[in-house]
Design a protein around this motif. Sequence first.
Motif, short mmCIF file in Angstrom:
data_model
loop_
_atom_site.label_atom_id
_atom_site.label_comp_id
_atom_site.label_asym_id
_atom_site.label_seq_id
_atom_site.Cartn_x
_atom_site.Cartn_y
_atom_site.Cartn_z
N ASN A 1 0.96 -1.07 0.04
CA ASN A 1 0.04 0.08 0.08
C ASN A 1 0.98 1.24 0.00
N VAL A 2 0.35 2.01 -0.90
CA VAL A 2 1.37 3.34 -1.37
C VAL A 2 0.65 4.54 -0.98
N LEU A 3 1.14 5.52 -0.15
CA LEU A 3 0.49 6.83 -0.21
C LEU A 3 1.45 7.63 -0.94
N ILE A 4 0.72 8.76 -1.79
CA ILE A 4 1.08 9.85 -2.51
C ILE A 4 0.96 11.08 -1.79
N VAL A 5 1.76 11.96 -1.57
CA VAL A 5 1.75 13.21 -0.63
C VAL A 5 2.12 14.12 -1.80
N PHE B 1 5.57 8.20 -0.95
CA PHE B 1 6.26 9.26 -1.85
C PHE B 1 5.95 10.52 -1.35
N MET B 2 6.45 11.31 -0.91
CA MET B 2 6.31 12.63 -0.28
C MET B 2 7.15 13.80 -0.91
N ASP B 3 6.28 14.75 -1.28
CA ASP B 3 6.81 16.07 -1.76
C ASP B 3 7.03 17.03 -0.61
N VAL C 1 10.02 6.41 3.62
CA VAL C 1 9.57 7.60 2.60
C VAL C 1 10.48 7.76 1.66
N ILE C 2 10.27 7.98 0.58
CA ILE C 2 11.03 8.38 -0.76
C ILE C 2 10.44 9.86 -1.02
N PHE C 3 11.34 10.66 -0.84
CA PHE C 3 11.04 12.21 -1.18
C PHE C 3 11.14 12.62 -2.59
N THR C 4 10.10 13.25 -3.15
CA THR C 4 10.11 14.01 -4.48
C THR C 4 10.48 15.49 -4.08
N THR C 5 11.51 16.19 -4.90
CA THR C 5 11.91 17.36 -4.48
C THR C 5 12.30 18.13 -5.96
N LEU D 1 18.74 8.62 2.98
CA LEU D 1 17.08 8.71 2.75
C LEU D 1 17.06 8.58 0.98
N GLY D 2 16.05 7.93 0.45
CA GLY D 2 15.75 8.17 -0.81
C GLY D 2 14.76 9.31 -1.27
N TYR D 3 15.44 9.68 -2.71
CA TYR D 3 14.96 10.96 -2.99
C TYR D 3 14.97 10.87 -4.60
N ILE D 4 13.89 11.73 -5.16
CA ILE D 4 13.80 11.61 -6.49
C ILE D 4 13.81 13.24 -6.71
N LEU D 5 14.67 13.84 -7.80
CA LEU D 5 14.49 15.12 -8.19
C LEU D 5 13.42 15.27 -9.20
N LYS D 6 12.74 16.43 -8.99
CA LYS D 6 11.76 16.82 -10.07
C LYS D 6 12.27 17.50 -11.16
N PRO D 7 11.58 17.35 -12.37
CA PRO D 7 10.42 16.44 -12.85
C PRO D 7 10.98 14.88 -12.84
N VAL D 8 9.82 14.13 -12.10
CA VAL D 8 10.21 12.72 -11.74
C VAL D 8 10.74 11.93 -13.16
N GLN D 9 11.68 11.43 -13.34
CA GLN D 9 11.88 10.35 -14.45
C GLN D 9 11.96 9.04 -13.96
N ARG D 10 11.24 7.90 -14.85
CA ARG D 10 11.27 6.51 -14.74
C ARG D 10 12.33 6.10 -14.00
N LYS D 11 13.60 6.21 -14.65
CA LYS D 11 14.96 5.54 -14.24
C LYS D 11 15.30 6.30 -12.84
N ASP D 12 14.84 7.43 -12.44
CA ASP D 12 15.34 7.72 -11.40
C ASP D 12 14.32 7.29 -10.09
N LEU D 13 12.97 7.07 -10.47
CA LEU D 13 11.90 6.28 -9.68
C LEU D 13 12.52 4.97 -9.52
N GLU D 14 13.18 4.04 -10.53
CA GLU D 14 13.52 2.74 -10.26
C GLU D 14 14.58 2.93 -9.52
#
Length: 251
Positions: free
Chosen positions: A2-6, A52-54, A75-79, A94-107
Amino acid sequence: MNVLIVEDEDFAAKRLIKMVNEVLPEAHVSAHVKSVKETISWLLKNKPDLIFMDIQLSDGISFNVFDQIDLQTPVIFTTAYDQYAIKAFEANSLGYILKPVQRKDLEKAVEKYRHLYDGQKVDLKELWQQMREGENLYKQRFLVQRGEKLVYVKTADIAFFYAIQKDVYATTFEGKTYAMDNSLDAINEKIDPKDFFRINRKFIIHIAAIESMVARSRGRVKVNLNPPADDPEEAVVSVERAADFKKWLNR
């Protein structure tokens, strides 16, 4: 799982949910919340396996959640923020993804999360404290829609934000105008007050957009913007904001 998107930007949330479903087919997005308040309320009643949290939400920074909840969920942050924030995440593993989110970065972030939370616990409150003691974090760009396309507009390229009834728009220094998802109140919380000032209920302006100013009655100031506003007469600093506006200019 179960995943929560913030995430407070609808376009960004829809895009992220789509990619999460592709990268994590076993995942079920249980909810999408947009604010600190909504996140706290949801987490008090539910326990997701992954979030996944902004960072910057409509009512403040998402780390405020950790002040009120002892969050054990990974928590995986999107920033969209600068290298300072990224270094903080790296230092705390901590896991993080730099916006704009790309699939390879998500993986990559998902893989990092799998290793990170294998028997380890990260102190999210400690990370938040470190960030409080460091540089202030302000929104670096906005996701906007133009026609059928989604694009990111750098905050530094925006000359002013303005409201027409319930709709909010941003005009860049190049004269391009984009519809925004957020209210002026929410936007004002996300942008650097050194660069932007809310002159009245309808306008937030960038200091570099000021071409000239004219004194008006009762201490008000008429601001001539470049590029010009559609209705120049509305770009007037209100009486109650005039003193703070002059202090802002004198920094």
